[in-house]
Design an enzyme around this catalytic site. Structure first.
Site, PDB file in Angstrom:
ATOM      1  N   LYS A 109     -20.574   6.526 -16.232  1.00  0.00           N
ATOM      2  CA  LYS A 109     -20.372   7.975 -16.287  1.00  0.00           C
ATOM      3  C   LYS A 109     -21.381   8.659 -17.201  1.00  0.00           C
ATOM      4  O   LYS A 109     -21.798   9.789 -16.935  1.00  0.00           O
ATOM      5  CB  LYS A 109     -18.946   8.295 -16.748  1.00  0.00           C
ATOM      6  CG  LYS A 109     -17.924   8.061 -15.650  1.00  0.00           C
ATOM      7  CD  LYS A 109     -16.574   8.651 -15.983  1.00  0.00           C
ATOM      8  CE  LYS A 109     -15.571   8.382 -14.887  1.00  0.00           C
ATOM      9  NZ  LYS A 109     -14.188   8.563 -15.283  1.00  0.00           N
ATOM     10  N   LYS A 130     -18.106   2.268  -4.935  1.00  0.00           N
ATOM     11  CA  LYS A 130     -16.672   2.550  -4.917  1.00  0.00           C
ATOM     12  C   LYS A 130     -16.424   3.941  -4.333  1.00  0.00           C
ATOM     13  O   LYS A 130     -17.226   4.845  -4.580  1.00  0.00           O
ATOM     14  CB  LYS A 130     -16.187   2.497  -6.372  1.00  0.00           C
ATOM     15  CG  LYS A 130     -14.709   2.440  -6.564  1.00  0.00           C
ATOM     16  CD  LYS A 130     -14.368   2.464  -8.053  1.00  0.00           C
ATOM     17  CE  LYS A 130     -14.711   3.781  -8.708  1.00  0.00           C
ATOM     18  NZ  LYS A 130     -14.168   3.999 -10.029  1.00  0.00           N
ATOM     19  N   LYS A 154     -14.251  10.311  -6.619  1.00  0.00           N
ATOM     20  CA  LYS A 154     -14.212  11.781  -6.564  1.00  0.00           C
ATOM     21  C   LYS A 154     -15.577  12.362  -6.850  1.00  0.00           C
ATOM     22  O   LYS A 154     -15.884  13.471  -6.454  1.00  0.00           O
ATOM     23  CB  LYS A 154     -13.261  12.312  -7.656  1.00  0.00           C
ATOM     24  CG  LYS A 154     -11.843  11.836  -7.529  1.00  0.00           C
ATOM     25  CD  LYS A 154     -11.067  12.088  -8.827  1.00  0.00           C
ATOM     26  CE  LYS A 154      -9.754  11.325  -8.810  1.00  0.00           C
ATOM     27  NZ  LYS A 154      -9.026  11.339 -10.063  1.00  0.00           N
TER      28      LYS A 154
HETATM   29  P1  TYM Z   1      -8.558   7.845 -11.985  1.00  0.00           P
HETATM   30  O1  TYM Z   1      -8.023   9.193 -11.834  1.00  0.00           O
HETATM   31  O2  TYM Z   1     -10.050   7.647 -11.965  1.00  0.00           O
HETATM   32  O3  TYM Z   1      -7.963   6.859 -10.879  1.00  0.00           O
HETATM   33  C1  TYM Z   1      -6.589   6.842 -10.622  1.00  0.00           C
HETATM   34  C2  TYM Z   1      -6.159   5.544  -9.964  1.00  0.00           C
HETATM   35  O4  TYM Z   1      -6.814   5.348  -8.720  1.00  0.00           O
HETATM   36  C3  TYM Z   1      -7.427   4.059  -8.697  1.00  0.00           C
HETATM   37  N1  TYM Z   1      -8.656   4.155  -7.924  1.00  0.00           N
HETATM   38  C4  TYM Z   1      -8.975   3.325  -6.919  1.00  0.00           C
HETATM   39  N2  TYM Z   1      -8.322   2.271  -6.379  1.00  0.00           N
HETATM   40  C5  TYM Z   1      -8.924   1.627  -5.353  1.00  0.00           C
HETATM   41  N3  TYM Z   1     -10.127   2.004  -4.848  1.00  0.00           N
HETATM   42  C6  TYM Z   1     -10.814   3.054  -5.348  1.00  0.00           C
HETATM   43  N4  TYM Z   1     -11.975   3.429  -4.831  1.00  0.00           N
HETATM   44  C7  TYM Z   1     -10.237   3.771  -6.433  1.00  0.00           C
HETATM   45  N5  TYM Z   1     -10.625   4.855  -7.162  1.00  0.00           N
HETATM   46  C8  TYM Z   1      -9.645   5.066  -8.061  1.00  0.00           C
HETATM   47  C9  TYM Z   1      -7.713   3.743 -10.161  1.00  0.00           C
HETATM   48  O5  TYM Z   1      -7.868   2.361 -10.373  1.00  0.00           O
HETATM   49  C10 TYM Z   1      -6.481   4.307 -10.827  1.00  0.00           C
HETATM   50  O6  TYM Z   1      -5.417   3.394 -10.752  1.00  0.00           O
HETATM   51  N6  TYM Z   1      -8.269   5.719 -16.281  1.00  0.00           N
HETATM   52  C11 TYM Z   1      -7.341   5.921 -15.201  1.00  0.00           C
HETATM   53  C12 TYM Z   1      -6.290   6.951 -15.507  1.00  0.00           C
HETATM   54  C13 TYM Z   1      -5.387   6.590 -16.645  1.00  0.00           C
HETATM   55  C14 TYM Z   1      -4.404   5.584 -16.639  1.00  0.00           C
HETATM   56  C15 TYM Z   1      -3.766   5.642 -17.911  1.00  0.00           C
HETATM   57  C16 TYM Z   1      -4.000   4.639 -15.701  1.00  0.00           C
HETATM   58  C17 TYM Z   1      -5.318   7.209 -17.842  1.00  0.00           C
HETATM   59  N7  TYM Z   1      -4.340   6.641 -18.612  1.00  0.00           N
HETATM   60  C18 TYM Z   1      -2.733   4.780 -18.238  1.00  0.00           C
HETATM   61  C19 TYM Z   1      -2.975   3.764 -16.052  1.00  0.00           C
HETATM   62  C20 TYM Z   1      -2.355   3.847 -17.311  1.00  0.00           C
HETATM   63  C21 TYM Z   1      -8.142   6.261 -13.941  1.00  0.00           C
HETATM   64  O7  TYM Z   1      -8.875   5.491 -13.450  1.00  0.00           O
HETATM   65  O8  TYM Z   1      -7.973   7.398 -13.388  1.00  0.00           O
END
Ligand code: TYM
Length: 332
Positions: free
Chosen positions: A112, A195, A198
């Protein structure tokens, strides 16, 4: 009893990677465990302030999305991270025992921040510490996420262990990652090596849960594939990342195995498979988008869900914060 916690950043676009890699798995926990699902709005600030109105809107949209995907606010606590002060309180404390060396290894920060690391914010750098706080605050036993979060979860476990060592007792439960299913890493529809995300500049790289019928069909028709027919074994997908991705998405949507999908389409061309995939996406994704609109129209309902969720989350988290303050000698 298991306590499950997970979260997603409210950044507007919610794609099928988020759904298949995370939310779809969350739903299955609701009957057997205590479940807490957070909208991590503080994390969303790490890439810049989106503006007050958009921020509010994105949080509500994410709540509507959770519910439309099957999260039941009567069974699960659905809340916004910023409604619960404990996240920031614990994050600071954990940050004080997290070595820079651990944070420097985080691949998501490197991705990032890009080439211009000097301009990346402290918030982006500390992102995984806040995530550790999100989890440890609730003494969560299991954290269902996509594969890209594995490293952050390992860090959360290391931070919990470091804290326990510092205070000389097994205070924090060491959380288990739950990364399961056939779609733990959904890839871009334009390039099977990237991957689905967004932040990809191409809209054609992802299917959003809010896409309409025509947009879904267009995106799938344009999805990159290769010129070989569909293989008859799972091994036959090796070195064919785009083909593998589409088959895995299909298997996950249909709640079946990759081998089952291959058994049905082996030897066929991708144009025929894509037509079937469009129909499957229409029957699974369109109802989610429609339900989101209905939920969003009932604004008071979304606000009530957030209020109830925050109450429960504050109850649990303030106890943890108080115990932590006591353990390390801070004033309450
Ligand atoms: P975020 O918003 O980037 O992603 C949210 C969830 O979606 C999953 N994900 C995917 N899974 C499969 N294939 C993909 N291409 C893909 N893109 C996203 C992510 O693995 C995630 O589960 N850092 C976390 C948010 C967070 C969080 C937490 C999660 C903040 N605090 C505490 C668990 C527990 C995240 O990736 O957000």
């Amino acid at each position: 009893m298991k306590r499950i916690l997970s979260g997603i950043q409210p950044t507007g676009a919610i794609h099928i990677g988020n759904y298949l890699g995370a939310i779809k798995n969350w739903v299955t926990f609701q009957t057997q465990s205590e479940t807490l699902f957070c909208v991590v709005d503080l994390h969303a600030l790490t890439t810049g302030y989106p503006g007050a109105a958009e921020m509010q809107n994105n949080v509500r949209t994410m709540v509507a999305c959770y519910i439309a995907c099957g999260i039941d606010p009567k069974k699960s606590s659905v809340f916004a991270q910023s409604d619960v002060p404990g996240h920031c309180q614990l994050s600071w404390i954990l940050g004080c025992i997290t070595p820079l060396g651990w944070l420097n290894r985080m691949t998501q920060f490197k991705d990032k921040a890009g080439k211009n690391k000097e301009n990346a914010s402290l918030g982006l750098y500390g992102y995984p510490v806040l995530m550790a706080a999100d989890i440890l605050l609730y003494q969560a036993t299991h954290v269902p996420v996509g594969a890209d979060q594995k490293q952050h979860l390992e860090l959360a476990r290391d931070i919990a262990t470091a804290f326990n060592r510092e205070v000389g007792e097994d205070f924090f439960i060491i959380p288990e990652p739950f990364i399961q299913g056939v779609a733990t890493r959904v890839m871009s529809l334009r390039d099977g090596a990237d991957k689905m995300s967004k932040s990809d500049p191409s809209d054609y790289s992802r299917i959003l849960l809010t896409d309409d019928m025509d947009v879904i069909a267009q995106k799938i028709r344009k999805a990159k594939t290769d010129s070989e027919p569909i293989p008859d074994t799972v091994e036959g997908l090796a070195d064919r990342p785009e083909a593998q991705n589409l088959i895995q998405i299909m298997a996950s949507l249909e709640e079946t195995e990759v081998a089952d999908v291959l058994a049905r389409y082996a030897g066929e061309s991708f144009s025929l498979f894509k037509q079937a995939m469009i129909e499957t996406l229409h029957s699974t994704i369109l109802p989610i988008g429609q339900k989101m609109q209905e939920i969003l129209a009932a604004k008071d309902y979304v606000d009530q869900v957030l209020k109830d969720g925050a109450e429960r989350a504050n109850d649990i988290s303030q106890k943890t914060v108080q115990q932590v303050y006591q353990l390390i000698g801070l004033r309450k």
